[in-house]
Design a protein around this motif. Structure first.
Motif, PDB file in Angstrom:
ATOM      1  N   GLN A  58       0.970  -1.058   0.021  1.00 19.33           N
ATOM      2  CA  GLN A  58      -0.030  -0.059  -0.206  1.00 19.33           C
ATOM      3  C   GLN A  58       0.950   1.243  -0.046  1.00 19.33           C
ATOM      4  O   GLN A  58       0.281   2.066  -0.531  1.00 19.33           O
ATOM      5  N   GLU A  59       1.977   1.352   0.670  1.00 19.27           N
ATOM      6  CA  GLU A  59       2.804   2.274   0.458  1.00 19.27           C
ATOM      7  C   GLU A  59       4.354   1.960   0.432  1.00 19.27           C
ATOM      8  O   GLU A  59       4.823   0.984   0.720  1.00 19.27           O
ATOM      9  N   LEU A  60       4.878   2.773  -0.760  1.00 14.21           N
ATOM     10  CA  LEU A  60       6.492   2.739  -1.109  1.00 14.21           C
ATOM     11  C   LEU A  60       7.043   3.850  -1.030  1.00 14.21           C
ATOM     12  O   LEU A  60       6.625   4.840  -1.926  1.00 14.21           O
ATOM     13  N   TRP A  61       7.971   3.873  -0.394  1.00 14.43           N
ATOM     14  CA  TRP A  61       8.787   5.199   0.021  1.00 14.43           C
ATOM     15  C   TRP A  61      10.168   4.874  -0.543  1.00 14.43           C
ATOM     16  O   TRP A  61      10.930   4.331   0.076  1.00 14.43           O
ATOM     17  N   LEU A  62      10.452   5.890  -1.670  1.00 14.24           N
ATOM     18  CA  LEU A  62      11.795   5.667  -2.285  1.00 14.24           C
ATOM     19  C   LEU A  62      12.390   7.265  -2.364  1.00 14.24           C
ATOM     20  O   LEU A  62      13.579   7.398  -3.189  1.00 14.24           O
ATOM     21  N   GLU A  63      11.931   8.066  -1.554  1.00 11.96           N
ATOM     22  CA  GLU A  63      12.364   9.486  -1.622  1.00 11.96           C
ATOM     23  C   GLU A  63      13.703   9.552  -1.028  1.00 11.96           C
ATOM     24  O   GLU A  63      14.209   8.650  -0.166  1.00 11.96           O
ATOM     25  N   HIS A  64      14.431  10.536  -1.455  1.00 11.32           N
ATOM     26  CA  HIS A  64      15.790  10.860  -1.189  1.00 11.32           C
ATOM     27  C   HIS A  64      16.880   9.781  -1.402  1.00 11.32           C
ATOM     28  O   HIS A  64      17.509   9.315  -0.399  1.00 11.32           O
ATOM     29  N   ASN A  65      16.642   9.343  -2.690  1.00  9.14           N
ATOM     30  CA  ASN A  65      17.861   8.593  -3.151  1.00  9.14           C
ATOM     31  C   ASN A  65      18.503   9.055  -4.287  1.00  9.14           C
ATOM     32  O   ASN A  65      18.375  10.150  -4.568  1.00  9.14           O
TER      33      ASN A  65
END
Length: 146
Positions: A58-65
């Motif tokens: 439901q949630e996928l966090w890929l920020e700050h890469n």
């Protein structure tokens, strides 16, 4: 693999590490996974099938890469996905159809990247979308069918 036997796992937090690459098949067998935090790492590329099989995500966090591109089909089969964070990366383009089938998506953060153009119909079918962040990019024109 590393997470074999964790078929009941619902939340996996790998954020704020020094990950630069993720092997294909890393998340195989995590059928129950609902939240995956990969933000605040050094990830520069993602294998095309990395998230296949995570049908309950439901949630996928890929920020700050350090992502500069995303493979076509990256989100295939993730029909329950509601929130995706891709902000603060180095994305300069997105493949057409990247978000196809994500009818449950409510939040899509793409701000603070290097996007200069958006493919026609990129957001088609995102009926549930409530928040779309495209600020702080290099977008100079918008397609008519956006």
């Amino acid at each position: 693999g590393l997470f074999d036997g964790l078929s009941s796992l619902e939340v996996l937090a790998l954020h704020n590490n020094r990950l630069s690459a993720l092997p294909d098949g890393l998340f195989d067998g995590l059928w129950s996974l609902q939240q995956l935090g990969l933000d605040h790492n050094h990830i520069s590329a993602l294998p095309a099938g990395l998230f296949s099989g995570l049908s309950n995500l439901q949630e996928l966090w890929l920020e700050h890469n350090s992502l500069s591109a995303l493979p076509a089909g990256l989100f295939d089969g993730l029909s329950h996905l509601q929130k995706v964070g891709l902000d603060y990366n180095h994305l300069s383009a997105l493949p057409a159809g990247l978000f196809d089938g994500l009818s449950s998506l409510e939040v899509l953060a793409l701000h603070n990247n290097r996007l200069s153009a958006l493919p026609d119909g990129l957001f088609d079918g995102l009926w549930s979308l409530q928040q779309l962040g495209l600020d702080h990019n290099h977008i100079s024109a918008l397609p008519a069918g956006l």
